[in-house]
Motif scaffolding. Structure first.
Motif, PDB file in Angstrom:
ATOM      1  N   ARG A 100       2.961   7.732  -8.005  1.00 39.14           N
ATOM      2  CA  ARG A 100       1.676   7.915  -8.687  1.00 39.14           C
ATOM      3  C   ARG A 100       1.938   8.059 -10.185  1.00 39.14           C
ATOM      4  O   ARG A 100       1.949   9.159 -10.734  1.00 39.14           O
TER       5      ARG A 100
ATOM      6  N   LEU B  30      -1.820  -5.059  -7.513  1.00 35.31           N
ATOM      7  CA  LEU B  30      -2.321  -3.762  -7.967  1.00 35.31           C
ATOM      8  C   LEU B  30      -3.456  -3.259  -7.083  1.00 35.31           C
ATOM      9  O   LEU B  30      -3.564  -2.060  -6.802  1.00 35.31           O
ATOM     10  N   ARG B  31      -4.301  -4.162  -6.628  1.00 38.07           N
ATOM     11  CA  ARG B  31      -5.413  -3.764  -5.764  1.00 38.07           C
ATOM     12  C   ARG B  31      -4.910  -3.213  -4.434  1.00 38.07           C
ATOM     13  O   ARG B  31      -5.551  -2.338  -3.833  1.00 38.07           O
TER      14      ARG B  31
ATOM     15  N   ARG C 239       0.826  -1.210   0.000  1.00 37.28           N
ATOM     16  CA  ARG C 239       0.000   0.000   0.000  1.00 37.28           C
ATOM     17  C   ARG C 239       0.859   1.259   0.000  1.00 37.28           C
ATOM     18  O   ARG C 239       0.495   2.278  -0.610  1.00 37.28           O
TER      19      ARG C 239
ATOM     20  N   ILE D 126      -1.830  -1.751  -4.115  1.00 39.60           N
ATOM     21  CA  ILE D 126      -1.066  -0.530  -4.390  1.00 39.60           C
ATOM     22  C   ILE D 126      -1.993   0.620  -4.774  1.00 39.60           C
ATOM     23  O   ILE D 126      -1.876   1.733  -4.259  1.00 39.60           O
ATOM     24  N   TYR D 127      -2.928   0.362  -5.688  1.00 38.12           N
ATOM     25  CA  TYR D 127      -3.872   1.378  -6.169  1.00 38.12           C
ATOM     26  C   TYR D 127      -5.294   0.820  -6.036  1.00 38.12           C
ATOM     27  O   TYR D 127      -5.876   0.337  -7.006  1.00 38.12           O
TER      28      TYR D 127
ATOM     29  N   SER E  73      -7.523   3.457 -10.257  1.00 35.76           N
ATOM     30  CA  SER E  73      -7.486   4.710 -11.010  1.00 35.76           C
ATOM     31  C   SER E  73      -6.265   4.834 -11.925  1.00 35.76           C
ATOM     32  O   SER E  73      -6.227   5.716 -12.789  1.00 35.76           O
ATOM     33  N   VAL E  74      -5.262   3.987 -11.734  1.00 36.31           N
ATOM     34  CA  VAL E  74      -4.072   4.029 -12.585  1.00 36.31           C
ATOM     35  C   VAL E  74      -4.228   2.988 -13.695  1.00 36.31           C
ATOM     36  O   VAL E  74      -4.400   1.803 -13.420  1.00 36.31           O
TER      37      VAL E  74
ATOM     38  N   GLY F 189       1.734   2.859  -3.343  1.00 38.92           N
ATOM     39  CA  GLY F 189       0.752   3.758  -3.939  1.00 38.92           C
ATOM     40  C   GLY F 189       0.816   5.162  -3.365  1.00 38.92           C
ATOM     41  O   GLY F 189       0.452   6.136  -4.042  1.00 38.92           O
ATOM     42  N   GLU F 190       1.272   5.270  -2.134  1.00 39.50           N
ATOM     43  CA  GLU F 190       1.440   6.587  -1.528  1.00 39.50           C
ATOM     44  C   GLU F 190       2.711   7.264  -2.016  1.00 39.50           C
ATOM     45  O   GLU F 190       2.780   8.492  -2.127  1.00 39.50           O
TER      46      GLU F 190
ATOM     47  N   TYR G 206     -11.438  -6.024  -9.507  1.00 38.07           N
ATOM     48  CA  TYR G 206     -10.508  -4.901  -9.580  1.00 38.07           C
ATOM     49  C   TYR G 206     -10.811  -4.144 -10.866  1.00 38.07           C
ATOM     50  O   TYR G 206     -10.549  -4.634 -11.964  1.00 38.07           O
TER      51      TYR G 206
ATOM     52  N   ASP H  30      -8.319   1.828  -5.843  1.00 42.20           N
ATOM     53  CA  ASP H  30      -9.476   2.298  -6.611  1.00 42.20           C
ATOM     54  C   ASP H  30      -9.370   2.027  -8.104  1.00 42.20           C
ATOM     55  O   ASP H  30     -10.282   2.342  -8.867  1.00 42.20           O
TER      56      ASP H  30
END
Length: 259
Positions: free
Chosen positions: A33, A114-115, A26, A117-118, A122-123, A29-30, A75, A120
């Protein structure tokens, strides 16, 4: 510039769990971006490089015997045609053959990390296959061809596992990792820090515990490492963001190259 990431995707249960490794994923993802992610997944094998060109991905639940809530997970990733075309251009310039895939969804080697890391979705994502029958040098070369994408704000994510051998797992999940597993990952990280490609490409003979870590005929989870390394050939730096073990020797390694 975006990094090339090697992430162990471990068990699909990571999608439901909260632990030090899921927190490390996680945190990616912070920290980063990108405008898109190219993901090499161990669960998509082909002897010619395949590139996905999908507008919206289905979520593939390519596993069995897990809790029902895991199969209900979706996802909502979308594709990125421009990034896929750019990847194809770079492979063409390098003389690397490829094929398009316009139907395949995201397997759990792609969507589970991916779920995390990001979450939503959105990437945008471009999924790519791995070729476990190619030599490490050939796998590295494919990653190297795609390295310019990192300067174009695209993350390269290689999803697999340095150690992935069902025959050696200890299902009682002891707190201590097996010494041979730690020694294998230590050797890898040491050689990567030196960017010692001859040794890394010859890992089967040189690395301690290699036959246990990467069993004969079962290298599909290991080889994504070479795609990620190749994609960072222009910088040749490594950060170990996390490492832990489940079931004695299932490695949760998270390494960032370049960036």
């Amino acid at each position: 510039m975006q990094p090339a990431i090697f992430a162990a995707h471990g068990s699909p249960m990571l999608a439901l769990e909260e632990n030090a490794y899921t927190r490390a994923l996680r945190s990616l993802g912070e920290r980063y971006r990108p405008r898109a992610v190219i993901v090499f997944t161990a669960h998509w094998e082909s002897n010619i490089q395949a590139i996905s060109d999908v507008a919206a991905y289905e979520t593939i639940h390519d596993f069995g015997g897990f809790p029902p809530e895991l199969y209900r997970m979706q996802y909502p990733a979308r594709g990125d045609a421009a990034t896929a075309v750019r990847a194809a251009e770079l492979l063409t310039e390098a003389g690397i053959p490829f094929v398009w895939d316009r139907r395949r969804g995201l397997d759990h080697g792609a969507w589970v990390p991916l779920r995390l890391i990001y979450p939503d979705g959105s990437v945008p994502v471009v999924q790519m296959s791995v070729n476990p029958w190619a030599s490490p040098a050939e796998q590295y070369r494919i990653g190297q061809a795609l390295a310019p994408l990192r300067r174009e704000d695209v993350m390269i994510l290689a999803s697999g596992g340095t150690i992935h051998n069902f025959a050696t797992l200890r299902w009682d999940d002891p707190p201590e990792a097996d010494a041979w597993a730690v020694a294998f990952d230590d050797w890898l990280l040491g050689r990567i820090r030196e960017w010692d490609l001859p040794a890394l490409f010859d890992y089967e003979r040189q690395a301690p515990g290699a036959r246990l870590a990467v069993p004969p005929g079962g290298n599909e989870h290991f080889v994504p490492l070479f795609y990620a390394l190749g994609a960072a050939d222009d910088q040749r730096t490594v950060q170990e963001l996390h490492r832990s073990y489940r079931y004695g020797n299932l490695s949760h390694a998270l390494w960032a190259f370049g960036g």
